[in-house]
Design a protein around this motif. Structure first.
Motif, mmCIF file in Angstrom:
data_model
loop_
_atom_site.group_PDB
_atom_site.id
_atom_site.type_symbol
_atom_site.label_atom_id
_atom_site.label_comp_id
_atom_site.label_asym_id
_atom_site.label_seq_id
_atom_site.Cartn_x
_atom_site.Cartn_y
_atom_site.Cartn_z
ATOM 1 N N VAL A 1 18.681 19.410 38.994
ATOM 2 C CA VAL A 1 19.837 18.289 38.274
ATOM 3 C C VAL A 1 20.906 17.318 39.014
ATOM 4 O O VAL A 1 21.365 18.043 40.041
ATOM 5 N N THR A 2 21.581 17.337 38.266
ATOM 6 C CA THR A 2 22.023 15.557 39.204
ATOM 7 C C THR A 2 23.849 15.743 38.372
ATOM 8 O O THR A 2 23.471 15.798 37.652
ATOM 9 N N PRO A 3 24.698 15.370 38.997
ATOM 10 C CA PRO A 3 26.083 15.695 38.654
ATOM 11 C C PRO A 3 26.589 13.823 38.066
ATOM 12 O O PRO A 3 26.611 13.341 38.912
ATOM 13 N N VAL B 1 20.906 21.016 42.702
ATOM 14 C CA VAL B 1 22.035 20.453 41.956
ATOM 15 C C VAL B 1 22.649 19.533 43.320
ATOM 16 O O VAL B 1 22.433 19.357 44.366
ATOM 17 N N ASN C 1 28.651 23.207 32.593
ATOM 18 C CA ASN C 1 27.322 22.975 32.350
ATOM 19 C C ASN C 1 26.672 23.140 33.389
ATOM 20 O O ASN C 1 24.718 23.406 32.579
ATOM 21 N N LEU C 2 26.794 23.346 34.452
ATOM 22 C CA LEU C 2 25.844 24.114 35.473
ATOM 23 C C LEU C 2 25.406 25.325 34.949
ATOM 24 O O LEU C 2 24.001 25.780 35.030
ATOM 25 N N PHE D 1 32.683 21.191 34.323
ATOM 26 C CA PHE D 1 31.256 20.540 35.155
ATOM 27 C C PHE D 1 30.852 22.172 35.425
ATOM 28 O O PHE D 1 29.728 22.484 35.234
ATOM 29 N N THR E 1 20.023 17.120 33.658
ATOM 30 C CA THR E 1 18.375 18.236 34.106
ATOM 31 C C THR E 1 16.831 17.967 33.022
ATOM 32 O O THR E 1 16.416 18.298 33.032
ATOM 33 N N VAL F 1 25.886 16.751 33.203
ATOM 34 C CA VAL F 1 25.090 16.933 34.459
ATOM 35 C C VAL F 1 23.144 16.488 33.854
ATOM 36 O O VAL F 1 22.812 16.437 32.533
#
Length: 639
Positions: free
Chosen positions: A328-330, A367, A391-392, A388, A338, A336
């Motif tokens: 998963v990338t910010p 992440v 969302n994580l 954030f 997914t 994010v």
């Protein structure tokens, strides 16, 4: 029902005794049969309106019921307008076909439609159409003028359309319709077919509830996020509950379920707040699984971009304690991504978490990673951090994971306050979650690279894993060296697993929270033929991660020579005849022999465990799931 029969018999007797006088007819009009449903008198439940409510098509259709008081048949075979049957009726004075129903609300566009056949002598037969409103017949109107040609005709079918507004005022609740002889005479046999009420108000859609997922396997004490969708109402809220009560676990009103400690099958229920009679149920299986291995951990990274190398259904969870699924990338705004680096990434992620939990193992989302620095900086800023974090957590809950691996690379000096604040916020938001973080290897010539600042993270992290791979390069003054030597570092090849771990331990990170990195790939070189040789320049480097997987190294090794360096506890293979691109002369990699030495070192020195980058690259046969390096890790690190 008995009262209805008595009433009809009495009414017919009075009509016959009077010769069919209009006075008796008027008395009959004042006393229609009560609406009856299921044999009980009284007002029935409201009819659910539909565009057309059919009364008769080859048979009576619910909710309509036949309470006629004229000799008739519902299964007449000739003549028939449509289908197999029609209604035949021989009406004497004031006798009728009468059809009872649940209440219908009259509206301006509603019509009674039917087809009628006058038989052999029914030209211009006078038939009244009437409705029952508030328990009494309305005056109604003659049927003939509303038929094709303006009358009932002998020997032919005609279609009739009678506005309901002529039978009952708009808004009235009618409970029956009658077709009745209208002049006190005896009529020849008539035939009726395809009776229905058209133009009824379209019903509101029924309230329905759906739950996602419909089933899940959750480890004891683990969590699973459920979502509910409500249709048919503007109120889409639901009330969450566990069918078995507290013994079956708990669920928040956001749909986050926490499994009980006892294995079993339980049920999570979402009930519509708009219509509490409507709900959906998901089945939860809490397996009776063996406890995870004690001692050192084995945290294996699984990456979406090379899922085909090691299909998620083939992963051997007996060789792992934790699986770290990437990634998963910010985004800088705190959102994010997914997709997990695969077009089928979300499904793969769910499969892996489900299988991990079924095996009693933990599943963690990776992440970030290399190249995501700007996303980290923006997402963890004061302006975006709270969103954030949420969302994580949502990603964890959506895919059924137990924690997060915070792969912030690189951690620059300016990043440290935001990184610490992010880790603290995550731990505060979900105290029981798993939090891990990879950190860099250390050049033994510069032990200060093991920055003591990272000890600020220790209270909040469960694992701090040192990425001890690709620890060499053609930098000035360096000799050729191994990707992940366990020992043997020196001034001109100043890296090893042992020296990096020691540097971090000396900086204040407890050994029990430190893990070492094991690569399941190798580093390939040209121009030089082995370790301890001066590098030429970067042209010596051929490839490593994703290019020289263990399977590929084994294939190439068929024409090479295997070597073991006892001082470094490192393995490599050399080629007299260059391979791959015609220039590769040696490849440094972790063999099962290397992995065995690393496992013994971790146990003997009290280190926490190992991370693997990546378990995908250790698989040698995607069809069978054979993974010799993972087998070696299992033997070396797990009892």
């Amino acid at each position: 029902m008995n009262r209805l029969v008595v009433w009809l018999v009495s009414w017919m007797a009075m009509v016959l005794a009077s010769g069919g006088s209009t006075a008796w007819a008027a008395q009959a009009e004042a006393r229609p049969p009560a609406a009856v449903v299921d044999g009980n008198e009284g007002e029935p439940p409201e009819l659910v309106p539909v565009t057309t409510s059919w009364i008769y098509r080859d048979a009576m259709e619910a909710p309509w019921q036949d309470y006629s008081w004229a000799p008739h048949s519902l299964t007449n075979t000739s003549p028939v307008a449509a289908g197999r049957y029609s209604i035949s009726v021989t009406m004497r004075a004031w006798e009728a076909l009468y059809f009872n129903t649940s209440p219908i609300t009259s509206n301006a566009g509603m019509t009674l439609t039917l087809r009628v056949h006058g038989g052999t002598g029914g030209n211009n037969a006078v038939v009244l159409t009437r409705a029952v409103v508030n328990g009494a017949f309305t005056p109604g109107t003659e049927l003939g003028p509303y038929c094709t040609g303006g009358r009932i005709r002998a020997n032919t079918w005609v279609t009739c359309t009678v506005p309901i507004s002529l039978l009952a005022p708009q808004g009235a609740r009618l409970t029956g319709l009658a077709l009745q002889e209208g002049r006190g005479l005896s009529l020849p046999t008539l035939y009726f077919d395809e009776l229905g009420v058209r133009g009824m108000a379209a019903p509101p859609p029924p309230v329905e509830v759906a739950i996602t997922p419909t089933s899940a396997t959750v480890p004891a004490g683990g969590t699973q996020a459920f979502t509910a969708t409500v249709t048919g109402s503007t109120n889409t809220a639901v009330t969450w509950s566990v069918q078995e009560g507290a013994a079956g676990g708990t669920v928040t009103q956001a749909g986050l379920y926490t499994a009980p400690a006892i294995a079993g099958t339980y049920h999570v229920v979402a009930t519509s707040q708009a219509d509490p009679t409507k709900s959906a149920v998901a089945t939860v299986t809490v397996p009776n699984t063996p406890p995870p291995p004690s001692g050192t951990w084995v945290s294996g990274y699984y990456t979406g971009w090379n899922a085909d190398m090691y299909p998620p259904e083939k992963v051997d969870f007996s060789a792992l304690t934790h699986i770290l699924v990437g990634r998963v990338t910010p985004n800088p705004d705190g959102t994010v991504n997914t997709q997990f680096d695969n077009s089928n990434g979300p499904a793969i992620a769910r499969t892996l978490s489900t299988r991990a939990h079924a095996a009693g193992r933990k599943a963690i989302i990776m992440v970030g990673g290399a190249g995501e620095h700007d996303g980290w900086v923006g997402a963890a800023s004061n302006a975006n951090r709270a969103q954030f974090v949420q969302n994580l957590l949502n990603a964890m809950d959506t895919f059924g994971y137990d924690g997060l691996d915070i792969d912030w690379e690189p951690v620059e000096q300016a990043d440290k306050p935001a990184l610490l604040a992010l880790i603290q916020a995550l731990r505060a938001a979900r105290p029981q979650m798993l939090l891990t973080m990879p950190i860099g290897w250390v050049n033994s010539n510069f032990p200060e690279d093991a920055d003591p600042w990272f000890t600020n993270l220790v209270p909040y992290l469960d694992q701090m894993n040192v990425m001890t791979y690709e620890m060499t390069g053609p930098w000035g003054g360096w000799l050729s060296w191994y990707t992940s030597a366990l020992t043997g570092e020196a001034g001109n090849h100043p890296t090893s697993v042992s020296s990096s771990l020691s540097a971090w331990a000396n900086a204040g990170i407890p050994k029990s929270k430190l893990g070492m990195g094991i690569p399941f790939y190798g580093m390939a070189w040209r121009n030089i033929t082995g370790p301890y040789q001066p590098y030429t320049d970067w042209s010596d480097y051929v490839g490593s991660d994703n290019s020289f997987t263990y399977s590929k190294i084994l294939q190439l090794s068929a024409t090479g020579v295997y070597h073991w360096d006892e001082a470094a506890k490192a393995s490599y293979v050399t080629f007299d005849v260059p391979v791959e691109d015609g220039t590769v002369r040696w490849i440094s990699y972790d063999s099962p022999q290397t992995i065995a030495a690393k496992g013994a070192f971790a146990h003997d020195n009290g280190y926490g465990g190992t991370i693997i980058w990546t378990i995908n690259q250790g698989c040698t046969d995607p069809q069978t799931g054979a993974n010799p390096l993972l087998d070696a890790v299992k033997s070396a690190f797990l009892p």
